[in-house]
Design an enzyme around this catalytic site. Structure first.
Site, mmCIF file in Angstrom:
data_model
loop_
_atom_site.group_PDB
_atom_site.id
_atom_site.type_symbol
_atom_site.label_atom_id
_atom_site.label_comp_id
_atom_site.label_asym_id
_atom_site.label_seq_id
_atom_site.Cartn_x
_atom_site.Cartn_y
_atom_site.Cartn_z
ATOM 1 N N SER A 133 -53.161 33.614 -21.490
ATOM 2 C CA SER A 133 -53.736 34.862 -22.008
ATOM 3 C C SER A 133 -53.766 35.854 -20.859
ATOM 4 O O SER A 133 -53.758 35.443 -19.687
ATOM 5 C CB SER A 133 -55.175 34.588 -22.474
ATOM 6 N N TYR A 146 -63.904 30.936 -21.770
ATOM 7 C CA TYR A 146 -62.499 31.075 -22.205
ATOM 8 C C TYR A 146 -61.642 31.497 -21.014
ATOM 9 O O TYR A 146 -60.589 30.911 -20.742
ATOM 10 C CB TYR A 146 -62.410 32.090 -23.347
HETATM 11 N N1 LIG Z 1 -53.954 35.907 -30.695
HETATM 12 C C1 LIG Z 1 -54.297 36.414 -29.542
HETATM 13 O O1 LIG Z 1 -54.659 37.595 -29.470
HETATM 14 C C2 LIG Z 1 -54.218 35.576 -28.289
HETATM 15 C C3 LIG Z 1 -54.260 36.252 -27.068
HETATM 16 C C4 LIG Z 1 -54.149 35.518 -25.887
HETATM 17 C C5 LIG Z 1 -53.978 34.150 -25.943
HETATM 18 N N2 LIG Z 1 -53.960 33.510 -27.150
HETATM 19 C C6 LIG Z 1 -53.759 32.047 -27.132
HETATM 20 O O2 LIG Z 1 -52.691 31.718 -27.996
HETATM 21 C C7 LIG Z 1 -52.815 30.366 -28.416
HETATM 22 C C8 LIG Z 1 -52.559 30.278 -29.899
HETATM 23 O O3 LIG Z 1 -53.562 30.995 -30.586
HETATM 24 P P1 LIG Z 1 -53.250 31.940 -31.841
HETATM 25 O O4 LIG Z 1 -53.511 33.325 -31.416
HETATM 26 O O5 LIG Z 1 -51.949 31.610 -32.450
HETATM 27 O O6 LIG Z 1 -54.486 31.540 -32.781
HETATM 28 P P2 LIG Z 1 -54.571 30.632 -34.104
HETATM 29 O O7 LIG Z 1 -53.767 31.270 -35.177
HETATM 30 O O8 LIG Z 1 -56.022 30.421 -34.303
HETATM 31 O O9 LIG Z 1 -53.861 29.272 -33.698
HETATM 32 C C9 LIG Z 1 -54.460 28.348 -32.849
HETATM 33 C C10 LIG Z 1 -53.903 26.986 -33.137
HETATM 34 O O10 LIG Z 1 -54.508 26.037 -32.237
HETATM 35 C C11 LIG Z 1 -54.841 24.906 -32.992
HETATM 36 N N3 LIG Z 1 -55.875 24.062 -32.394
HETATM 37 C C12 LIG Z 1 -57.148 24.360 -32.077
HETATM 38 N N4 LIG Z 1 -57.772 23.279 -31.565
HETATM 39 C C13 LIG Z 1 -56.848 22.278 -31.569
HETATM 40 C C14 LIG Z 1 -56.855 20.900 -31.170
HETATM 41 N N5 LIG Z 1 -57.958 20.294 -30.679
HETATM 42 N N6 LIG Z 1 -55.706 20.178 -31.303
HETATM 43 C C15 LIG Z 1 -54.597 20.735 -31.816
HETATM 44 N N7 LIG Z 1 -54.539 22.014 -32.236
HETATM 45 C C16 LIG Z 1 -55.654 22.765 -32.105
HETATM 46 C C17 LIG Z 1 -55.243 25.428 -34.343
HETATM 47 O O11 LIG Z 1 -55.155 24.373 -35.279
HETATM 48 P P3 LIG Z 1 -56.099 24.158 -36.552
HETATM 49 O O12 LIG Z 1 -55.373 24.834 -37.650
HETATM 50 O O13 LIG Z 1 -56.170 22.684 -36.693
HETATM 51 O O14 LIG Z 1 -57.427 24.784 -36.224
HETATM 52 C C18 LIG Z 1 -54.185 26.500 -34.550
HETATM 53 O O15 LIG Z 1 -52.998 25.949 -35.056
HETATM 54 C C19 LIG Z 1 -54.210 29.903 -27.980
HETATM 55 O O16 LIG Z 1 -54.082 29.084 -26.840
HETATM 56 C C20 LIG Z 1 -54.923 31.213 -27.640
HETATM 57 O O17 LIG Z 1 -55.909 31.043 -26.650
HETATM 58 C C21 LIG Z 1 -54.084 34.197 -28.323
#
Ligand SMILES: NC(=O)c1ccc[n+]([C@@H]2O[C@H](COP(=O)([O-])OP(=O)(O)OC[C@H]3O[C@@H](n4cnc5c(N)ncnc54)[C@H](OP(=O)(O)O)[C@@H]3O)[C@@H](O)[C@H]2O)c1
Length: 278
Positions: A133, A146
């Site tokens: 991030s 975080y």
């Molecule tokens: N979107 C943003 O603005 C943003 C910005 C910076 C960084 N990020 C990073 O991007 C990554 C992906 O997030 P996203 O934005 O795509 O959000 P998201 O749509 O909420 O996806 C997160 C994914 O992580 C999974 N997850 C959570 N805990 C888990 C566990 N214990 N084991 C396996 N899977 C798990 C969730 O699965 P479930 O369906 O089972 O809950 C979901 O598939 C994260 O690392 C987040 O910190 C996101």
């Protein structure tokens, strides 16, 4: 022979889009998630195997890696993407809040990487992309835990990049700004150890921050998660920098940080993240 990628957190957001990108590009894709039975679409695609992997459960990781090698015969790339956000006063985090965040965002990356490395070493090639991030290099108020996990994954990646070079394995991070995924919805409050003295302040932050997460951030709005998937693919197939920011906001913040005095950065974060008057 198509190459094979294993992606964590493939049920939504960046993970889901990254499955689609690699599949379109002709790869075998292991789309891992905590609840594969909920998948409606991915398992119908050619060369996509949907399987269970909880990054907090080493046995599930071992099983998913073994299944990958049995089905596809190789494991060429790993995308450590699973993660979620937490926000609130650090003081109010319970042990469970702390463990969950660290076990998912940091220890999860470590466990999955450990289980994948023997196969990549055997193959003398491989590529690891860790989704961090912009909060992995800039600390923002009220998301300290975080921030801590994402800073840690940046450090892990930087170190591994050098350690693994001798085995033909690359490691890099992709560091997004704000993108429209399930992230806002799946974020948690740090309030498992709520303190009465912080009543009022906590609620005012939570309502303010909920609105921030729900609205397109100014001035750039949300980025498109497909662009993150494209960047992850390019990192695996090209010669990536060790840290790859994505999103206009992420790029602007890292640029400003090089030139603005710390006080001006602090004021910008206070004005944009904290409730008025704090
Ligand atoms: N979107 C943003 O603005 C943003 C910005 C910076 C960084 N990020 C990073 O991007 C990554 C992906 O997030 P996203 O934005 O795509 O959000 P998201 O749509 O909420 O996806 C997160 C994914 O992580 C999974 N997850 C959570 N805990 C888990 C566990 N214990 N084991 C396996 N899977 C798990 C969730 O699965 P479930 O369906 O089972 O809950 C979901 O598939 C994260 O690392 C987040 O910190 C996101």
């Amino acid at each position: 022979m198509p190459k094979t990628v294993l992606i964590t957190g493939a049920s939504s957001g960046f993970g889901y889009n990254t499955v689609l990108k690699f599949q379109r590009e002709g790869w075998n894709v292991v789309a891992t998630m905590r609840s594969p039975e909920k998948d409606q679409e991915l398992h119908k695609l050619d060369r996509v195997m949907v399987t269970r992997l909880d990054v907090k459960d080493r046995e599930s990781i071992k099983a998913a890696v073994a299944e990958t090698i049995e089905k596809f015969g190789s494991l060429d790339a790993l995308v450590n993407n699973a993660g979620y956000g937490v926000a609130g006063f650090l003081e109010e985090a319970s042990d469970e809040d702390i463990d969950n965040q660290i076990d998912t965002n940091l220890k999860g990356v470590i466990l999955v990487t450990q289980e994948v490395l023997p196969q990549m070493r055997k193959q003398k090639s491989g590529s690891i992309v860790n989704v961090t991030s912009v909060g992995g290099s800039i600390g923002l108020p009220m998301i300290a835990l975080y921030n801590a996990t994402k800073f840690a994954v940046e450090g892990l990646t930087e170190s591994l990049r050098i350690e693994l070079e001798q085995f033909g394995i690359s490691a890099c991070s992709v560091a997004p700004g704000a993108f429209k995924t399930g992230f806002g919805h799946n974020s948690n409050w740090l309030d498992g150890n709520a303190k009465p003295e912080l009543d009022g302040l906590r609620e005012s932050f939570q309502s303010h921050y909920s609105a921030i997460l729900a609205q397109p951030p100014k001035p750039f709005g949300f980025g498109d998660p497909k662009d993150v998937a494209d960047l992850i693919y390019n990192c695996v197939t090209g010669t990536p920098s060790h840290r790859n920011f994505i999103g206009k906001d992420a790029k602007m913040l890292t640029f400003l940080r090089r030139f603005l005095p710390q006080k001006a950065m602090d004021k910008m974060f206070k004005d944009s993240i904290l409730p008025k008057g704090w």
